[in-house]
Write an enzyme that holds these catalytic residues in place. Structure first.
Site, PDB file in Angstrom:
ATOM      1  N   HIS A   1      76.013 105.375  15.356  1.00 27.12           N
ATOM      2  CA  HIS A   1      75.571 104.520  14.250  1.00 27.12           C
ATOM      3  C   HIS A   1      75.537 105.284  12.936  1.00 27.12           C
ATOM      4  O   HIS A   1      75.156 106.447  12.899  1.00 27.12           O
ATOM      5  CB  HIS A   1      74.172 103.971  14.547  1.00 27.12           C
TER       6      HIS A   1
ATOM      7  N   CYS B   1      90.367  97.339  38.907  1.00 24.34           N
ATOM      8  CA  CYS B   1      90.088  97.144  40.342  1.00 24.34           C
ATOM      9  C   CYS B   1      88.765  97.800  40.732  1.00 24.34           C
ATOM     10  O   CYS B   1      88.307  97.643  41.855  1.00 24.34           O
ATOM     11  CB  CYS B   1      91.239  97.609  41.232  1.00 24.34           C
TER      12      CYS B   1
END
Lengths: 121, 587, 418
Positions: free
Chosen positions: B135, B533
């Site tokens: 940030h 997957c």
């Protein structure tokens, strides 16, 4: 009179069958074809199943060998046959169709390799 | 002062009977029973917001709710029996981004540093389950410790990335509004950014917004204006933490994994070391970076000065086929957004992306009593998915949902100080968002605290701040890949097909300084199993490699820490060993 | 980098890839190459030790391993090159493949035609938004199958199965035989996902209950799975309050669907069908990129391996024809349009012009009885078939003539009384 309820599996129609014995004859209700009648009768008197499993394998990249019964065996013998396979170890190479256990549990069916496995390099 | 506070509390919560104590450090301890967990949290926040209060320790209970508590007694018992196992200069409790960052910073001095981590790996707590945002510092209250460290940390991050070779993308953060009435709010955020010293914030015109994020054009928005923060960055936090830990280890820091601190040893107001479940480690300094457990560790040191109320956050990673529309984080505010009250304290997540260009949504923010409650719930997922504004992405595209727990205290600021009660015990607690961005500055601050106390400490002659870059097969050109495989064929075997991770990379990870022992630990180091997957194909292979390299049986390999074995037992073992008879040909 | 030139390269040596390569070679393609990422050929069939394969093609019920062995044995009698342990990293629209292996390093393979046969993968916990903790003990049915049948390990002792697709049912039987107690099968849909035959032989034989319109609403256990909360679901798949039940278990098996694995296809710009999640195909199983064909479960999830092999041979015929004749001008297509109870159709389009026989594969939306399937072309009924029974798990395969003069509508409606 013990009625046995089952779903017919000879075709996708999946008829619900009721099978029971009456005066020495096997009665099948709910089948919509002759094959279904026969299936119901067989399932009632002597249900049979193919047996597929694995046995321990040595000398190969894989640790298990896939096996299959050479013909269907009585359903009530499945557990016994499996128990008999528990003690089996096979060494590679194995070819598909090689007999691993002859006449398993006295069922008349042999247990055979269902694939080929070369020896490990 | 106490009476006045008590009166304010009664007015705000007339339904509750609560007792207060306030000490000379302006720390309030509150006792009594609340009707719900949320009410307890509200009381804590209310008290902490009062001018005369520095922080709040909660001894409150909740009617009909058993608040889970960690039982340290058996661990302490076990450790006490082992006696002193190690003498060190510094013990750091917790190997998240804060603990590892501090370890690496202090490793440049000639100090014997031991990091104790209760889990099987570094980076398994709050540092594992967050969105990897660096940030800029425009969303924190000016004047707080958080605001200072966030902005400072943000500036230091590039140096970390340069020395440690983790991926850092200054992708920027753009907020645009589609309603003229919201422009004052944009201006307000900009002013906060200026006040906090955020790097080059910018008020942007609609044209500039489109230039910064061309993907906005497809949305056909009537943009009125906005603000842009170029110093918004994106990392994978576990990459950062692992790099910090490895570099610290490279500079002789010892990492004791699977080691829980069960007590902090102190006498006559001075810290003596820690009692762990593996024995006693004596030390001159104990630095508390224990995340959600930091308040408990601090209490063990005789300094109960804050309470952690866990706030969990749920995140969702989407399939790569949902290509992120924007380069950085883009917030489109049309005035219809309802501010989530509970989310107001934590920086909630936006619609971002990982550095591998997967859409990343979240986190949400939900107060929970259990520090280990990282369960996902339909409500939290709904909140997280509501962040999504990409019309081509939805719930059906999720590949992974996960949840982390923020270690927040009631003051909602960081607690970083040498304990005034127990000398040598340094609190680095309540490090929630923007803890990641602040981490380099936190490390510097702790370094200063320690140096100020210790006087001059000689530098480590062999110190090397540089961690060599890792081999990264998937980002190479085909020519480079070819050369790599020819040099070392193990890079030619792909283990994780979704993310194209090679056996060579997995072996590099296993034979590194912080040895991964679980499948998830391999995942964090290599990305194997992080794709669509989710390990469906590669988990058996990773498990096999781990067992082989660590000399373990496959049934010993765990998914994560604790007893999380994947395989319970080997199935039927044959013993007879008959030779197969030749069959009658193919059946 | 090693450079190769091939007539036809097949990606994947499962049932689709093997059948495609054999057929292509048989039809006269000379340099045929199969690239396989696993250590051996056979694909997923090597872990499918149960019987029921091959009824259509061989007239008998074989084990999956046996079915694969037939093709592997056939392959050994040819000069087709099989590269195992070889991963394809990239395909270009100009039909160049980049693949790597330990032995060969990177390879650049220029191909006359490419046949995609990568198969499919399983849906995962995240994709079905499984809620609660994320402990060890949650595995897809295929992973459980691999661990038990190939690796020889048991991942649990008490299992709950989520999803009633055929793999889930097969694993119910397999686990029961291996001594894992199966506590029940939970299916979110109101009808089973697998074939009746499997429900009878894999569940009824072992007294395992199938709970329809039910799902797992919470996973318990921070490190290892301790249990799941199941609940009945309403028509919007929302749990019905008061129906929650806790089941102690240490293994949750996910059998919640398969998705064609088309990352390589998408990477080279092949157009996809959102319905099948496979490439948009024509009657030769050619994708939208000329010279690149697809077959087997990467094209559409077939379930029945016999159809997988058939589709592979169709693709091989197309690929060989492409190799010899090429495509002289841009192809024009007519669409195949599902109507009535039809959910999806492969192929999705047919080349314009020229009378041809097309192999159709389709799936219905919901179970039905006594229905008629009609193939309509320009308001003309080209073909009409009766079915006593249809259901979503049973793919319908048939051949019909089409002229390519206009869109082909496949319609399924109530059967006539005749």
């Amino acid at each position: 009179m013990l009625k046995k309820e089952m779903i017919c599996i000879v075709c996708p129609n999946s008829c619900r069958l009721s099978v029971w014995e009456e005066e020495g004859r096997i009665r099948v209700e709910g089948a919509s074809c002759a094959r279904g009648m026969a299936h119901g009768r067989n399932e009632f008197t002597h249900p049979v199943r193919m047996l597929t499993s694995t046995v321990r394998l040595e000398g190969a990249r894989h640790r298990r060998l896939a096996v299959i019964s050479s013909q269907e065996i009585p359903k009530e013998k499945i557990r016994e046959a499996l128990a008999a396979l528990e003690g089996v170890t096979v060494s590679a190479p194995v070819r598909k169709g090689d007999i691993i256990v002859r006449n398993i549990s006295g069922s008349g069916a042999d247990i055979v390799a269902s694939r080929t496995i070369p020896a490990a390099e | 002062m106490k009476e006045e506070l008590q009166k304010k509390l009664r007015e705000a919560f007339p339904q509750l009977t609560l007792d207060l104590e306030i000490n000379e450090r302006r720390i309030v301890t509150v006792r009594g029973e609340c009707g719900s967990w949320d009410e307890l949290v509200d009381v804590g926040h209310f008290l902490a917001k009062q001018k005369e209060v520095k922080n709040v320790v909660s001894r409150m209970t909740v009617r009909g709710l058993a608040i889970p508590e960690k039982d340290y007694a058996p661990l302490a018992e076990k450790g006490r029996k082992k006696g002193v196992i190690r003498k060190a200069d510094v013990v750091i409790v917790g190997a998240g981004v804060t603990g590892c960052g501090i370890a690496r910073e202090l490793a440049k001095y000639d100090l014997d540093i031991v990091v104790c981590e209760m889990s099987d790996d570094v980076c398994t707590g709050a540092s594992k389950a967050n969105n990897g945002n660096i940030h800029p510092g425009m969303a924190v209250k000016p004047g707080t410790l958080k605001a200072r460290l966030n902005v400072e940390g943000n500036r230091l991050f590039q140096k970390w990335a340069d020395e440690l070779h983790f991926a850092l993308d200054w992708c920027g953060c753009l907020g645009v509004v589609t309603d003229e009435k919201l422009m004052p709010a944009v201006e307000a955020v900009y002013q906060v950014a200026l006040m906090n010293g955020v790097y080059k914030p910018e008020i942007v015109s609609p044209e500039r917004a489109l230039e910064l994020e061309p993907g906005l054009a497809k949305r056909n928005l009537d943009i009125k204006g906005g603000a842009y923060f170029p110093s918004f960055g994106q990392v994978e936090t576990y990459e950062v933490v692992l790099a910090l830990a490895e570099n610290a280890a490279q500079n002789r820091t010892t990492f004791l994994l699977n080691t829980t601190v069960a007590d902090v040893l102190h006498e006559n107001g001075t810290v003596r070391g820690v009692l762990t479940d593996r024995g006693i480690i004596e030390a001159r300094y104990v630095i508390n970076c224990a995340g959600v457990y930091a308040d408990e560790i601090s209490a063990m040191a005789g300094d109960a000065c804050y309470t952690i109320h866990p706030r969990k956050g749920t995140l969702a990673v989407l399939d790569k086929h949902c290509r992120p529309e924007f380069n950085g984080v883009v917030m489109i505010i049309d005035g219809n957004q309802i501010q989530n009250k509970k989310n107001a304290e934590s920086k909630g997540g936006g619609m971002g992306r990982t550095n591998e260009w997967q859409m990343l949504l979240g986190p949400s923010a939900t107060e929970v009593p259990d520090k280990e409650d990282n369960t996902t719930t339909p409500e939290d997922l709904a909140y997280t998915m509501a962040i999504n504004t990409n019309p081509n992405a939805g719930v059906a595209d999720i590949i992974r949902i996960f949840c982390g727990v923020r270690p927040s205290d009631f003051s909602e600021d960081f607690v970083i100080e040498m304990s005034p009660v127990t000398h040598g015990f340094i609190n680095v607690g309540a490090i929630q968002s923007p803890g990641l961005a602040s981490a380099p500055a936190i490390a510097k601050m702790v370094e200063e605290i320690l140096l100020k106390d210790a006087g001059s400490v000689p530098l480590r002659a062999s110190y090397d701040p540089v961690l060599p870059p890792k081999t990264n097969f998937r980002h190479m050109s085909h020519e480079e890949q070819d050369a790599l495989i020819r040099k070392d064929p193990r890079y030619g075997r792909i283990i994780c097909r979704c993310e194209q991770i090679t056996e060579g990379e997995i072996l590099d990870a296993i034979h590194s300084r912080i040895v991964p022992t679980s499948v998830d630990a391999i995942k964090r180091r290599t990305r194997a199993g992080m794709g669509r997957c989710q390990g469906g194909f590669c988990q058996p292979k990773v498990l096999e490699i781990l067992a082989r390299e660590l000399g373990k049986d496959p049934t010993e390999i765990c998914l994560k820490d604790g007893d999380s074995r994947i395989l319970l037992k080997e199935n039927r073992r044959g013993t007879l060993n008959p030779q197969p008879e030749k069959g009658d040909g193919p059946v | 980098m090693k450079k190769l030139d091939m007539d036809i390269a097949v990606i994947g040596a499962g049932p689709a890839g093997l059948a495609a390569a054999l057929k292509a070679r048989e039809l006269g393609a000379e340099k045929v190459l199969i690239l396989e990422r696993d250590t051996e050929a056979g694909g997923i069939l090597q872990q499918c030790i149960h019987d029921g394969f091959g009824l259509h093609r061989f007239g008998k019920r074989m084990a999956g391993t046996e079915y694969a062995q037939v093709f592997i044995d056939a392959l050994e009698k040819t000069d087709i090159t099989l590269l195992t342990d070889t991963m394809v990293l990239e395909i270009t629209a100009q039909r160049t493949i980049y693949a790597c292996s330990r032995q060969e390093g990177m390879m650049e393979i220029r191909c006359g035609a490419i046949i995609l046969a990568m198969g499919c993968r399983e849906r995962t916990a995240g994709q079905i938004q499984l809620m609660g903790y994320r402990p060890a003990g949650i595995l897809t049915a295929g992973s459980v199958q691999r661990y038990i049948n190939l690796e020889g390990y048991l991942p649990g002792s008490r299992a709950v199965i989520l999803g009633s697709g055929d793999i889930g049912l097969i694993m119910a039987r397999r686990m029961s035989l291996e001594g894992i107690k199966v506590e029940g099968v939970y299916e979110v849909m109101p009808h089973p996902g697998g074939l009746t035959r499997n429900i009878v032989q894999c569940l009824h034989d072992f007294d395992i209950l199938l709970h329809l319109s039910s799902g797992v609403v919470k996973v318990h256990g921070k490190k290892r799975l301790e249990g799941v909360t199941v609940a009945r679901l309403d028509e919007n798949r929302t749990p019905i309050p008061g129906t929650e039940e806790y089941i102690e278990c240490d293994l949750l098996v996910l059998a919640v669907g398969l998705i064609p694995e088309n990352e390589l296809s998408i990477g080279c710009g092949i157009e996809m069908d959102p319905k099948t999640k496979g490439p948009l195909l024509d009657e030769e199983f050619m994708t939208s990129v000329p010279g690149i064909f697809a077959c087997g479960n990467v094209a559409v999830v077939f379930d029945l391996v016999d159809y997988v092999s058939d589709s592979a041979e169709t693709a091989a015929r197309g690929a060989v024809r492409f190799l010899w004749e090429g495509i002289l001008e841009p192809l024009q297509y007519v669409k195949t349009v599902p109507s009535g109870n039809i959910n999806l159709i492969v192929p999705q389009r047919i080349r314009r012009g020229g009378e041809k026989t097309v192999s159709f594969y389709l799936r219905v939306k919901k179970p039905d009885k006594k229905v008629v399937l009609e193939v309509q072309e320009k308001d003309r009924v080209r073909e009409s078939r009766r079915f006593a029974f249809v259901a979503p798990p049973e793919m319908i395969a048939f051949k019909a003539a089409a002229s390519g003069s206009g869109d082909v509508i496949l319609d399924m409606k109530e059967g006539s009384h005749a």
